[in-house]
Design an enzyme around this catalytic site. Structure first.
Site, mmCIF file in Angstrom:
data_model
loop_
_atom_site.group_PDB
_atom_site.id
_atom_site.type_symbol
_atom_site.label_atom_id
_atom_site.label_comp_id
_atom_site.label_asym_id
_atom_site.label_seq_id
_atom_site.Cartn_x
_atom_site.Cartn_y
_atom_site.Cartn_z
ATOM 1 N N THR A 1 8.988 -7.674 -2.711
ATOM 2 C CA THR A 1 7.992 -8.439 -1.952
ATOM 3 C C THR A 1 6.610 -7.830 -2.193
ATOM 4 O OG1 THR A 1 8.127 -7.146 0.108
ATOM 5 C CG2 THR A 1 9.732 -8.933 -0.198
ATOM 6 N N GLY A 2 5.599 -8.684 -2.216
ATOM 7 C CA GLY A 2 4.260 -8.204 -2.515
ATOM 8 C C GLY A 2 4.175 -7.629 -3.915
ATOM 9 N N GLY A 3 4.871 -8.279 -4.848
ATOM 10 C CA GLY A 3 4.974 -7.735 -6.197
ATOM 11 C C GLY A 3 3.878 -8.154 -7.149
ATOM 12 N N SER B 1 0.697 -7.194 -7.079
ATOM 13 C CA SER B 1 -0.359 -6.208 -7.288
ATOM 14 C C SER B 1 0.098 -4.835 -6.810
ATOM 15 C CB SER B 1 -1.641 -6.608 -6.528
ATOM 16 O OG SER B 1 -1.411 -6.608 -5.126
ATOM 17 N N GLY B 2 -0.681 -3.817 -7.170
ATOM 18 C CA GLY B 2 -0.483 -2.477 -6.654
ATOM 19 C C GLY B 2 0.883 -1.881 -6.892
ATOM 20 N N ILE B 3 1.419 -1.247 -5.858
ATOM 21 C CA ILE B 3 2.706 -0.569 -5.951
ATOM 22 C C ILE B 3 3.826 -1.560 -6.234
ATOM 23 C CG2 ILE B 3 4.429 0.689 -4.587
ATOM 24 C CD1 ILE B 3 2.072 2.197 -3.277
ATOM 25 N N GLY B 4 3.761 -2.745 -5.629
ATOM 26 C CA GLY B 4 4.783 -3.751 -5.879
ATOM 27 C C GLY B 4 4.833 -4.175 -7.336
ATOM 28 N N TYR C 1 -1.918 0.478 12.212
ATOM 29 C CA TYR C 1 -1.264 0.628 10.901
ATOM 30 C C TYR C 1 -0.200 1.716 10.952
ATOM 31 C CZ TYR C 1 -0.658 1.473 5.902
ATOM 32 O OH TYR C 1 -0.122 1.649 4.658
#
Length: 246
Positions: free
Chosen positions: A12-14, A16-19, A148
């Site tokens: 999930t959230g793949g 950008s970034g770490i994903g 957060y």
């Protein structure tokens, strides 16, 4: 090495970034990868770059999560790797925090992650691996980070409970908690060039190894948790912050 050959992975959230880095690493190790994200254009672009499947889904919406699970089930059957990575930042003092900011952060980082796991459990193969993206702030207590930090602390609590619940099926549940990491999310804080430089300096002063993390490092840990090399690890949180939380 093709340690994950024949595995089906959902990130999930793949987009950008770490994903994105995790999707790339999982594919490089042989997995068939599905990435998700809220923005169709971003998901489609990332999926094309990575050579993976992209599906649009908002982790902050439980109905969207249910539809995502249904789509993955119809198209792929079972899932071997679930990396629950999607999340947002949001900061304010407790005194000035608004309900809107609180709801947005909690809905995506905690509620959304919780129900992503919940709705995907029926799709998980016995022996599957679930990894949550948490944060070193889950165990740190800085000003203006209460919403957060608490969302990530709650996530780690769910991770441990899930590790117990899913152990009879040999499904392992763990979390990775990065510290400051060079990803696009830092550029979304709305800081000008000088403020961003000051932020980097502030973070580096607090990291004993005197460097910021790389998304690729986190991606390799996700792949490790997803492989047979970690078959006896569950309920574990790995903090990757260069010693910042020591």
């Amino acid at each position: 090495m093709k340690n994950l050959e024949g595995k089906v992975a959902v990130v999930t959230g793949g987009n950008s970034g770490i994903g994105y880095a995790a999707a790339k690493e999982l594919k490089a190790q042989g997995a068939q990868v599905i990435i998700t994200g809220r923005r169709q254009e971003a998901v489609e672009t990332a999926a094309q770059q990575l050579g993976v499947t992209g599906l649009v889904a908002d982790q902050g919406n439980v109905q969207a999560i249910e539809q995502l699970a249904a789509t993955v089930g119809e198209q792929y059957g079972k899932v071997d790797i679930l990396f629950i990575n999607a999340g947002i930042v949001g900061g304010a003092s407790i005194e000035t925090a608004t309900e809107d900011v609180f709801d947005q952060v909690i809905n995506i980082n905690y509620k959304g992650a919780y129900f992503t796991l919940s709705k995907f459990i029926p799709l998980l193969n016995d022996g599957a691996s679930v990894v949550f993206l948490s944060s070193n702030t889950a165990s740190m207590h800085g000003a203006n980070a209460s919403v957060y930090s608490s969302s990530k602390a709650a996530l780690n609590s769910v991770m441990k409970a899930a590790a117990i619940e899913l152990a009879p099926r040999k499904i392992r549940v763990n979390s990775v908690s990065p510290g400051p990491t060079q990803t696009e999310i830092l550029n979304k804080l709305g800081l000008d060039e000088e403020a961003r430089k000051n932020l980097d300096t502030w973070m580096l002063e607090r990291v004993p190894l005197k460097q910021l993390g790389e998304a690729d490092d986190v991606a390799k840990m996700v792949a490790y948790f997803s492989s047979d090399a970690a078959k006896f690890i569950t309920g574990a949180e790995i903090v990757m912050d260069g010693g910042m939380s020591l």
